[in-house]
Design an enzyme around this catalytic site. Structure first.
Site, PDB file in Angstrom:
ATOM      1  N   LYS A  24       0.832  -1.210   0.000  1.00  0.00           N
ATOM      2  CA  LYS A  24       0.000   0.000   0.000  1.00  0.00           C
ATOM      3  C   LYS A  24       0.864   1.257   0.000  1.00  0.00           C
ATOM      4  O   LYS A  24       0.629   2.208  -0.751  1.00  0.00           O
ATOM      5  CB  LYS A  24      -0.924  -0.017   1.211  1.00  0.00           C
ATOM      6  CG  LYS A  24      -1.959   1.099   1.214  1.00  0.00           C
ATOM      7  CD  LYS A  24      -2.812   1.052   2.465  1.00  0.00           C
ATOM      8  CE  LYS A  24      -3.813  -0.086   2.440  1.00  0.00           C
ATOM      9  NZ  LYS A  24      -3.561  -1.191   3.308  1.00  0.00           N
ATOM     10  N   GLN A 183      -1.712   9.248   6.711  1.00  0.00           N
ATOM     11  CA  GLN A 183      -2.141  10.062   5.579  1.00  0.00           C
ATOM     12  C   GLN A 183      -3.182  11.071   6.031  1.00  0.00           C
ATOM     13  O   GLN A 183      -4.073  10.744   6.821  1.00  0.00           O
ATOM     14  CB  GLN A 183      -2.735   9.148   4.498  1.00  0.00           C
ATOM     15  CG  GLN A 183      -3.061   9.825   3.183  1.00  0.00           C
ATOM     16  CD  GLN A 183      -3.551   8.811   2.151  1.00  0.00           C
ATOM     17  OE1 GLN A 183      -4.133   7.785   2.508  1.00  0.00           O
ATOM     18  NE2 GLN A 183      -3.296   9.074   0.887  1.00  0.00           N
ATOM     19  N   HIS A 845     -15.093 -38.223 -19.486  1.00  0.00           N
ATOM     20  CA  HIS A 845     -14.589 -39.443 -18.854  1.00  0.00           C
ATOM     21  C   HIS A 845     -15.426 -39.871 -17.661  1.00  0.00           C
ATOM     22  O   HIS A 845     -15.883 -41.023 -17.571  1.00  0.00           O
ATOM     23  CB  HIS A 845     -13.131 -39.238 -18.421  1.00  0.00           C
ATOM     24  CG  HIS A 845     -12.632 -40.315 -17.529  1.00  0.00           C
ATOM     25  ND1 HIS A 845     -12.697 -40.227 -16.154  1.00  0.00           N
ATOM     26  CD2 HIS A 845     -12.105 -41.521 -17.801  1.00  0.00           C
ATOM     27  CE1 HIS A 845     -12.221 -41.337 -15.635  1.00  0.00           C
ATOM     28  NE2 HIS A 845     -11.838 -42.133 -16.610  1.00  0.00           N
TER      29      HIS A 845
END
Length: 886
Positions: A24, A183, A845
């Site tokens: 991040k 931030q 199969h």
């Protein structure tokens, strides 16, 4: 020597800094540098996290505890996680780290509110997002609250979900470090998530935007239903606006933290984004995707009319389309070869390239590639575009594909509806091609109506044996090197040539079955039409199954050997050596060696040349024999004889029915001939694959010697590196003095591990769309699973989910649940009481073998191996295609 800093501002971070700031943090720094609107901030590096962990005196013991947990023991994960978190929450942040945080926080603006997010070094990677595994703290105000949130972020590396995620994805706990992103908080009035490719359909040209009011936490945590907007990025046209009822939103509190709030009634049904905002978001997403070169999962927010990018990471759930690019800019449609072959496991490059050379359509044996068979995500896909655009070839394609998956035609039609697909087919057929096609169908007509089949199967078997001897002789006569490599590639390119001796006959038998159904459509019992293909002698898979049962019966003759099967252990070769010394074991050992000589090249996922064969690892086969010993002696032969009697009785009834009415004599003659063709040519349906598997065994043994030589000469690091090269590269490696080819192998090996975690789609387009169609049964009980009924009957039993027939087996009567089966799985059917498969059609199969064994089967049950668990009791209704939990 430089010291790793504890703090890095976004402006000093780039994409390659994942070891310092995690996925991040590296993405935020990279996008800041690229000029995207990122709120300012900084990262506490992994050096700061290591300082914190070193400050805990119990770190070593904590990691030992973490290493002891397994994904299956959820209770231990909880106990260990709680102990680790409690211990670390009492550890103070080392002062040098705290001082660095305070300094950077003040420089950025101590008066602001901040969002504190974790950023792990194993997070937001191309193959594992780790999204939501650690904690996030919003609207953090003040120094003390900031430092407390930092520590809580560090400790959240050890939440139960994060521990479990790492254990499930094989990430060592010690190697995952944690950075913390600090931030500036965006007080979003609107927020959401944008995928630059549609996460549901996989469509690479469609951006999908979720939007809600307030902070994005409401959407991420799932407490609000967001608006959905979809945009075609090629012209940024909005193609969908779906307005949701948004009852609540999360908003920031003035003093820090957040609150959940019920929205005013007029806001609840109001659209969040205007068309201009939708377009602006889509353009920004396209720019970010272009920057990274891969589709992105983006979190965004809007405040005061400005758009902010909060984070971006790769979308890890999309199936890769690197090898499926359109050659002409139009939409191309690809069908999964793995679904057709009943083997969807990811394969190494040499395995995929070998398949490309074996299939004659589109093959270029000079360039050693195939223009129609492409490789992507470790799987092979066949380009059906030309066939689907041609009105006649389309019908043939639908008919062929429906044999492998009954929903394939409908799935293909969904993809064909796209306007980008609509183009002229461009098919032009030369006289030579028409002549070859006509010649083939003349052989089919003769095989259908005129051929005498006396001794024909023996002739085919002798031809296969002669071809195998010639192949082995030619390859072993050459020394390791270019000539031998080129000879192996040439043998792959001509592998199916001998099969033209009997392929027209097998095709004739398939046509005969359809004609019988058509002749008797007004009077024949469908069960009789189905029974005419059962209990036949000469089919290599049926003969192999009978031989396995015969081995069990031989083992019974020696009491010591029969008892020894109760203690197989894990070393099959040591077990066989010991078994050979037991009294009365000689007949079994002789038959065992004969069995391996004929069938030892078989095994699970046998179209993949890298997979162990029974002659290399016989343990799965021994486990099946051990289970067969729990059944009555001769039960396998008795079952086959029962099917033979049913086939003979059904044939008589069909012949008698054909004689009735007007033109009965003509119908009876036709019916008699068609039944003759089915009985004698239908047994050849597996011979071409049997031939291919035997040739692959010879080539594999030569390649193993080649790999050993390349390791001795320093061209390869280890023998299995050879599987990560392609046929065109193998001759070059002999002259590769600088190791360029060998240097590519680690990345290819890592890519294969990523691909094995993906589920390949049945159908995929060149732009990544994966249309999905599911079976529907209107009267199915609530909660029941539904699929395609391919073998009639109803049975109740205990589920056994099988992923790897090399290490897993069935107890008698258990219901086998598998992603797919191929001939290498066949011995497991001896004990199966019923079959549930994720993929398959009536002629695959598993479906054919289930009918041979008379067990109910339902196939095409999407996600069956995850929705069902071993030990559950279910009722399998092979008549309606319904699976009920009891």
């Amino acid at each position: 020597m430089t010291t790793t800093p504890f703090i890095l501002p976004f402006s000093d971070i780039r994409a390659e800094d994942i070891p310092l700031v995690g996925g991040k943090g590296a993405n935020l720094g990279e996008m800041t540098h690229a000029g995207f609107p990122i709120p300012p901030g900084f990262c506490l590096t992994t050096a700061a996290f290591q300082q914190f962990m070193d400050a805990c005196p119990e770190t070593i013991e904590l990691y030992k505890l973490l290493d002891s947990v397994t994904p299956a023991d959820v209770e231990k994960v909880r106990t260990v996680g709680e102990q680790v978190r409690k211990t670390l929450m009492s550890v103070p942040i080392p002062e040098p780290v705290a001082a660095a945080v305070r300094e950077q926080w003040r420089a950025l603006g101590g008066e602001h509110a901040y969002a504190i997010r974790s950023s792990a070094t194993a997070e937001d990677l191309p193959d594992a997002s780790f999204a939501g595994q650690q904690d996030t703290y919003l609207n953090i105000i003040g120094e003390d609250a900031l430092l407390d949130a930092v520590r809580r972020c560090w400790v959240s590396l050890f939440t139960d979900r994060a521990i479990l995620y790492r254990a499930q994805n094989d990430f060592p706990h010690r190697e995952v470090q944690l950075s913390v992103v600090v931030q500036q908080m965006v007080m979003s009035e609107k927020s959401g998530i944008m995928f630059t490719a549609d996460p549901v359909t996989g469509h690479r040209h469609t951006a999908s935007i979720d939007a809600s009011f307030g902070l994005g936490e409401a959407l991420v945590s799932g407490i609000v239903s967001p608006d959905l907007y979809r945009v075609d990025k090629r012209g940024f046209k909005i193609i969908e606006r779906r307005i949701a009822e948004k009852l609540v939103a999360i908003f920031p509190e003035k003093g820090g933290g957040t609150r959940e709030e019920t929205l005013a009634p007029e806001l609840q049904s109001q659209r969040v984004l205007s068309d201009a905002e939708i377009t602006a978001l889509a353009k920004m997403g396209h720019a970010i995707e272009t920057h990274y070169g891969t589709p992105q999962d983006i979190e965004w927010g809007m405040a005061d009319g400005k758009l902010y990018l909060l984070q971006s990471r790769p979308i890890t759930s999309l199936y890769p389309i690197d090898g499926l690019k359109s050659p002409d800019e139009s939409l191309h449609i690809f069908f999964s070869v793995g679904h057709q072959q009943m083997m969807t496991r990811a394969m190494a490059p040499l395995s995929l390239n070998s398949l490309q050379l074996i299939i004659p359509v589109g093959r270029d044996c000079d360039r050693l590639e195939n223009v129609f068979m492409r490789a992507s995500g470790g799987r092979a896909f066949f380009d059906l575009t030309t066939m689907l655009r041609h009105p006649i070839l389309r019908r043939i394609a639908f008919g062929m594909m429906s044999q492998f998956d009954a929903l394939a035609p409908e799935t293909l039609r969904l993809a064909m509806q796209r306007p980008e697909f609509q183009r002229p087919h461009g098919v032009s057929v030369s006289f030579a091609v028409l002549k070859n096609i006509a010649g083939f169908f003349r052989k089919v007509w003769r095989a259908l109506w005129r051929q005498n089949y006396t001794g024909f199967v023996d002739t085919v078997n002798r031809a296969i044996d002669a071809h195998l001897r010639a192949t082995e002789s030619e390859l072993n006569a050459l020394p390791p090197g270019r000539a031998q490599i080129q000879a192996m590639a040439a043998r792959l390119c001509t592998l199916l040539n001998p099969a033209m001796l009997w392929i027209p006959n097998f095709v004739a038998a398939e046509i005969a079955k359809r004609l019988i159904a058509r002749l008797g459509r007004n009077w024949a019992d469908p069960a009789d039409v189905e029974a005419i293909a059962l209990g036949m002698v000469g089919n290599v898979v049926t003969d192999m199954n009978l031989a396995v049962g015969d081995l069990a019966d031989l083992a019974r003759r020696s009491p010591q050997l029969g008892a020894f099967f109760d203690d197989l252990g894990n070393d099959s070769h040591a077990w066989l050596q010991k078994a050979a010394t037991l009294d009365g074991s000689a007949p079994f050992m002789a038959a065992w060696n004969d069995f391996l000589a004929r069938y030892g090249a078989r095994g699970p996922s046998e179209i993949d040349i890298t997979m162990p064969r029974w002659y290399e690892e016989p343990l799965p086969l021994l486990q099946v024999i051990a289970a067969q010993l729990k059944k009555p002696a001769g039960s396998h032969r008795a079952q086959h004889q029962k099917l033979t009697r049913e086939r003979e009785a059904a044939s008589k009834r069909l012949l008698a029915g054909a004689q009735r009415g007007l033109f009965g004599g003509v119908r009876a003659r036709m019916m008699k001939r068609l039944l003759y063709t089915v009985e004698h040519a239908g047994v050849l349906r597996e011979h071409h694959k049997f031939l291919a598997i035997q040739v692959l065994r010879i080539i594999k043994e030569v390649l193993k010697k080649t790999a050993a030589h390349l390791v001795e000469t320093g061209k390869l690091s280890q023998p299995d590196d050879i599987w990560f090269l392609k046929w065109a590269e193998l001759p070059e490696i002999w002259d590769d003095t600088d190791g360029k080819l060998a240097a590519q192998i680690p990345a290819r090996r890592a890519a294969l591990e990523r691909y094995r975690k993906l589920t390949p789609p049945l159908v995929i387009t060149s732009d990544g769309e994966t249309p999905v169609v599911r079976y529907r049964v209107d009267d199915a009980p609530p909660g029941a699973l539904v699929g395609n009924p391919v073998s009639p009957g109803v049975v109740e039993g205990t589920v056994r989910v099988i992923h790897n027939p090399q290490t897993e087996t069935l107890e008698p009567g258990e219901i086998m649940v598998a992603p797919f089966t191929d001939p290498g799985w066949t011995p497991l059917f001896i004990n199966a009481g019923g079959l549930i498969m994720e993929i398959g059609g009536t002629m695959n199969h598993g479906s054919v073998v289930a009918r041979e064994y008379g067990i109910p089967a339902v196939v095409g049950v999407r996600d069956a191996t995850t929705l069902l668990q071993s030990g559950q009791r279910v009722r399998v209704d092979g008549n309606r295609g319904v699976i009920e939990l009891i």
